[in-house]
Design an enzyme around this catalytic site. Structure first.
Site, short mmCIF file in Angstrom:
data_model
loop_
_atom_site.label_atom_id
_atom_site.label_comp_id
_atom_site.label_asym_id
_atom_site.label_seq_id
_atom_site.Cartn_x
_atom_site.Cartn_y
_atom_site.Cartn_z
N SER A 150 0.87 -1.18 0.00
CA SER A 150 0.00 0.00 0.00
C SER A 150 0.90 1.22 0.00
O SER A 150 2.13 1.09 0.07
CB SER A 150 -0.92 -0.01 1.22
OG SER A 150 -0.16 -0.13 2.38
N GLY A 152 1.89 3.07 -2.26
CA GLY A 152 2.81 3.19 -3.38
C GLY A 152 4.12 2.43 -3.23
O GLY A 152 5.01 2.57 -4.06
N GLU A 258 -12.11 3.88 -4.30
CA GLU A 258 -11.34 4.76 -5.20
C GLU A 258 -11.68 4.51 -6.66
O GLU A 258 -11.73 3.36 -7.10
CB GLU A 258 -9.85 4.52 -4.99
CG GLU A 258 -9.34 4.99 -3.64
CD GLU A 258 -7.84 4.86 -3.56
OE1 GLU A 258 -7.13 5.48 -4.37
OE2 GLU A 258 -7.38 4.12 -2.68
N GLU A 270 -9.56 0.61 -6.36
CA GLU A 270 -9.41 -0.26 -5.19
C GLU A 270 -10.23 0.32 -4.05
O GLU A 270 -10.87 1.37 -4.21
CB GLU A 270 -7.94 -0.40 -4.80
CG GLU A 270 -7.25 0.91 -4.48
CD GLU A 270 -5.86 0.72 -3.88
OE1 GLU A 270 -5.34 -0.40 -3.87
OE2 GLU A 270 -5.31 1.70 -3.38
N ASP A 277 -7.18 7.80 3.90
CA ASP A 277 -6.32 8.96 4.20
C ASP A 277 -6.83 10.23 3.50
O ASP A 277 -6.84 11.31 4.09
CB ASP A 277 -4.83 8.68 3.95
CG ASP A 277 -4.52 8.07 2.60
OD1 ASP A 277 -5.42 8.02 1.74
OD2 ASP A 277 -3.36 7.67 2.39
N THR A 278 -7.29 10.10 2.26
CA THR A 278 -7.78 11.30 1.56
C THR A 278 -9.02 11.88 2.25
O THR A 278 -9.34 13.06 2.09
CB THR A 278 -8.16 10.98 0.10
OG1 THR A 278 -9.20 10.00 0.09
CG2 THR A 278 -6.98 10.44 -0.68
N ARG A 357 4.37 10.98 6.58
CA ARG A 357 3.29 11.94 6.81
C ARG A 357 3.21 12.24 8.30
O ARG A 357 2.98 11.37 9.11
CB ARG A 357 1.98 11.33 6.31
CG ARG A 357 0.89 12.34 6.14
CD ARG A 357 -0.17 11.84 5.19
NE ARG A 357 -0.77 10.62 5.69
CZ ARG A 357 -1.25 9.65 4.93
NH1 ARG A 357 -1.20 9.71 3.62
NH2 ARG A 357 -1.80 8.59 5.46
P1 AMP Z 1 -2.93 2.42 -5.59
O1 AMP Z 1 -1.97 2.04 -4.50
O2 AMP Z 1 -3.35 1.26 -6.43
O3 AMP Z 1 -4.10 3.22 -5.08
O4 AMP Z 1 -2.15 3.42 -6.55
C1 AMP Z 1 -1.68 4.65 -6.07
C2 AMP Z 1 -1.87 5.73 -7.12
O5 AMP Z 1 -1.15 5.41 -8.32
C3 AMP Z 1 -3.30 5.91 -7.58
O6 AMP Z 1 -4.03 6.68 -6.67
C4 AMP Z 1 -3.09 6.58 -8.93
O7 AMP Z 1 -2.77 7.94 -8.79
C5 AMP Z 1 -1.88 5.85 -9.46
N1 AMP Z 1 -2.33 4.67 -10.25
C6 AMP Z 1 -2.54 3.44 -9.77
N2 AMP Z 1 -2.97 2.60 -10.74
C7 AMP Z 1 -3.04 3.32 -11.87
C8 AMP Z 1 -3.44 3.04 -13.22
N3 AMP Z 1 -3.83 1.81 -13.60
N4 AMP Z 1 -3.39 4.05 -14.10
C9 AMP Z 1 -2.98 5.29 -13.76
N5 AMP Z 1 -2.60 5.62 -12.51
C10 AMP Z 1 -2.63 4.66 -11.57
#
Ligand code: AMP
Length: 388
Positions: A150, A152, A258, A270, A277-278, A357
């Site tokens: 999670s 990123g 999301e 997801e 958090d947002t 954060r």
């Molecule tokens: P996630 O951990 O899956 O929520 O990804 C973190 C962030 O990465 C998301 O909030 C988007 O900004 C970006 N992101 C994730 N998956 C994609 C995707 N398939 N296409 C474009 N941006 C993505």
């Protein structure tokens, strides 16, 4: 009705949840892997354990005999939650929901295959060869993420052939959990991404908060705003998908669902089976109840008749600039606090890491205030505060 709540994970979201719980007279035991985590500072009792260790979890559950178990993070030995549910403990929102959402594969297959929700095209890979084939199938650009991760961690975008090996190495060393497997997703060229906070209730309808827009960097949220303007048709689609997925996962509480909003339509991305958090933007008084108060009411079975938008608001994160084991110091608070219609929350984390954060700046005004103004203001307030 005083309930004993075992909170698994004691970060900033847990802290606000504890504050909401204490304001309604509940008793909270806050658990984390380190001492003096934010939620522990405001809870009745604390436990410091490795929550990935099932025996340790069993031990604290046996000691405290909670009425409810409220997971705040994903890094928990979640299979044990089924046992606790069988023992008659209310797991929030449900053991099923927590288990599905801690693994990107389970939730993605449920959403896309079983429920037929629109998602980015995706494939999985557990070897470098499979990965290369999947990147070819999905096409470049694509987004690569460890299945168990999670914020990123281990996530990157493959923009050209030259990124393929690095993306694989980064994803397979950055993840959490026991097995090496990644998801490769088509890159969605969205114009906005939103969190639709959704509340499922024991008695009463599912409710939706006004959509929250947000911006991410390094896979982590930087700023969010509410309401986020979206077309009625897109909102309807997002609400429909949120209702479908939360119903399939079962249970009661708040969920952060999301979505990516793109020219081609609304994509489910997801969801978190807990405050998001947002959703900290709701601490700016944007709604009649903030997301933590909503979560608490939903899990206690206190019916929420309606969620209303009271203000427009924006949040911007306050990040640490380096790694330090020392208790952090904050400067610029007075200057930040002098801005009208604003607020600051410092989480009270006992040390820093680069980009950790540490707090959030909030700006608000009446409904109808241009959101860009509030975003700018929140960012300026966040920038005034230095962590060192
Ligand atoms: P996630 O951990 O899956 O929520 O990804 C973190 C962030 O990465 C998301 O909030 C988007 O900004 C970006 N992101 C994730 N998956 C994609 C995707 N398939 N296409 C474009 N941006 C993505």
């Amino acid at each position: 009705m005083t309930k004993k709540i075992l909170l698994l994970g004691s970060g900033e979201l847990g802290k606000e949840f504890v504050i909401a719980a204490k304001r309604l007279g509940q008793y909270v035991v806050a658990v984390d892997s380190y001492n003096d985590a934010p939620a522990q500072q405001v809870a009745d009792e604390r436990e410091v354990i490795n929550m990935l260790d099932g025996n340790e979890l069993d031990r604290v559950v046996a000691i405290h005999k909670p009425d409810l178990i409220v997971p705040e993070i994903e890094a928990i030995r979640t299979e044990r939650l089924y046992d606790y549910e069988k023992q008659g403990i209310q797991v929030v929102p449900s053991a099923r929901a927590v288990n599905y959402t801690m693994n990107r594969k389970a939730i993605r297959d449920l959403a896309a295959k079983e429920l037929g929700l629109k998602t980015a095209p995706y494939q999985y890979a557990s070897t470098l060869d499979e990965f290369k084939t999947a990147v070819k199938n999905i096409g470049i650009p694509c987004v690569v993420k460890p299945l168990m991760s999670s914020s990123g961690k281990g996530q990157s975008v493959v923009k050209s052939d030259g990124d393929i090996d690095n993306a694989w190495n980064y994803a397979t060393t950055g993840g959490r959990g026991d097995h090496v497997e990644v998801i490769i997703e088509g890159f969605v060229n969205f114009f906005t991404e939103i969190t639709l906070l959704t509340v499922t209730q024991i008695s009463g309808n599912s409710l939706f908060c006004p959509p929250i827009g947000h911006r991410q960097e390094r896979g982590d949220y930087q700023e969010s705003w509410q309401p986020c303007e979206i077309s009625p048709e897109y909102l309807k689609q997002a609400q429909h998908m949120a209702a479908k997925v939360t119903e399939a996962l079962t249970g009661f509480g708040i969920w952060g669902v999301e979505f990516f909003l793109a020219k081609e339509g609304v994509y489910f991305s997801e969801l978190s089976p807990r405050p998001h958090d947002t959703g900290m933007v709701t601490l700016a008084g944007t709604q009649n109840f903030n997301e933590f108060e909503l979560h608490l009411r939903a899990v206690l079975g206190i019916e929420i008749p309606k969620i209303t938008l009271e203000r427009a608001g924006a949040s911007a994160v306050i990040l640490a600039g380096d790694n330090s084991p020392e208790q952090p110091k904050y400067s610029g608070l007075e200057s930040a606090a002098s801005v009208p219609r604003s607020d600051i929350k410092i989480f009270g984390k006992p040390n820093t890491r680069n980009y950790r954060r540490m707090g959030v700046a909030l700006a608000y005004d009446s409904v109808g205030t241009p959101i860009d103004e509030l975003r700018k203001k929140a960012k300026e307030i966040a920038d005034k505060i230095k962590v060192n």
